[in-house]
Design a protein around this motif. Sequence first.
Motif, short mmCIF file in Angstrom:
data_model
loop_
_atom_site.label_atom_id
_atom_site.label_comp_id
_atom_site.label_asym_id
_atom_site.label_seq_id
_atom_site.Cartn_x
_atom_site.Cartn_y
_atom_site.Cartn_z
N ASP A 79 -5.46 5.52 -8.76
CA ASP A 79 -4.21 5.92 -8.25
C ASP A 79 -3.37 5.85 -9.59
O ASP A 79 -2.28 6.65 -9.47
CB ASP A 79 -3.60 4.88 -7.22
N TYR A 93 3.05 -5.10 4.78
CA TYR A 93 2.38 -3.71 5.03
C TYR A 93 1.69 -3.39 6.28
O TYR A 93 1.09 -2.57 6.42
CB TYR A 93 1.40 -3.90 3.86
N GLN A 132 1.21 7.79 4.97
CA GLN A 132 2.26 8.18 4.25
C GLN A 132 3.11 7.14 3.79
O GLN A 132 3.43 7.23 2.59
CB GLN A 132 3.27 9.30 5.14
N GLU A 133 3.45 6.12 4.59
CA GLU A 133 4.28 5.07 3.93
C GLU A 133 3.54 4.03 3.01
O GLU A 133 4.31 3.62 2.16
CB GLU A 133 4.72 4.08 5.31
N GLU A 146 1.38 5.31 0.88
CA GLU A 146 1.11 5.94 -0.40
C GLU A 146 2.60 6.07 -0.91
O GLU A 146 2.66 5.85 -2.43
CB GLU A 146 0.80 7.42 -0.13
N ARG A 147 3.66 6.27 -0.26
CA ARG A 147 5.00 6.05 -0.77
C ARG A 147 5.26 4.68 -1.41
O ARG A 147 5.88 4.53 -2.53
CB ARG A 147 5.97 6.14 0.39
N THR A 148 4.97 3.54 -0.80
CA THR A 148 5.10 2.39 -1.13
C THR A 148 4.25 2.15 -2.82
O THR A 148 4.76 1.67 -3.61
CB THR A 148 4.52 1.21 -0.18
N LYS A 149 3.05 2.80 -2.68
CA LYS A 149 2.28 2.70 -3.89
C LYS A 149 3.05 3.40 -5.00
O LYS A 149 3.19 2.61 -6.31
CB LYS A 149 0.75 2.83 -3.82
N ARG A 150 3.32 4.44 -4.79
CA ARG A 150 4.24 5.37 -5.84
C ARG A 150 5.27 4.49 -6.17
O ARG A 150 5.74 4.50 -7.38
CB ARG A 150 4.49 6.58 -5.02
N LEU A 151 6.16 3.89 -5.54
CA LEU A 151 7.37 3.16 -5.79
C LEU A 151 6.90 1.98 -6.54
O LEU A 151 7.49 1.88 -7.65
CB LEU A 151 7.96 2.39 -4.52
N GLN A 208 5.87 3.50 -9.89
CA GLN A 208 7.26 3.72 -10.72
C GLN A 208 7.91 2.63 -11.41
O GLN A 208 8.39 2.71 -12.57
CB GLN A 208 8.22 4.74 -9.96
#
Length: 141
Positions: free
Chosen positions: A33, A107, A113-114, A116-121, A124
């Motif tokens: 990731d 979690y 989708q949530e 993946e969004r959390t991991k991306r945040l 970041q």
Amino acid sequence: MIATYQYYTDEYCGKRIPGADDFEQFSIQAQRDVESFTLYRVQEDKFQNLPEKVQIQVKDCICTVAEIEYAVEQNEKVAQGAIQSGVVKSRSAGAVSESYDIPKSQYADMSYQELERTKRLVMQKMLLPREGVNLISRVIR
């Protein structure tokens, strides 16, 4: 592997993933990731060339993402009845019955989708701008 179980327990002070085998499984996915998130500028073969501060950020990020993945899998197992978790809430003797008060992690009810969004945040926040400087893209180019 960029983040080892020894790093996870000794430096990151992680306790959520109980064993080296589980950590390896989830950290491999977390490393993928992170590699994808950084457009493959952070990879194992290039990792030693990064400044120590950036190496620590990357390892910590991998550990955090691995913990998220682990928590989601554990909650799925609990939901499917594969493992029993929590405190016994009630117990009966006749016809044997037990129920559990299962604590949910933050979690627990996430869709894919949530998640993946959390991991991306998380990535970041941990890997991108700090005090106006994007350490990852600035150091690796």
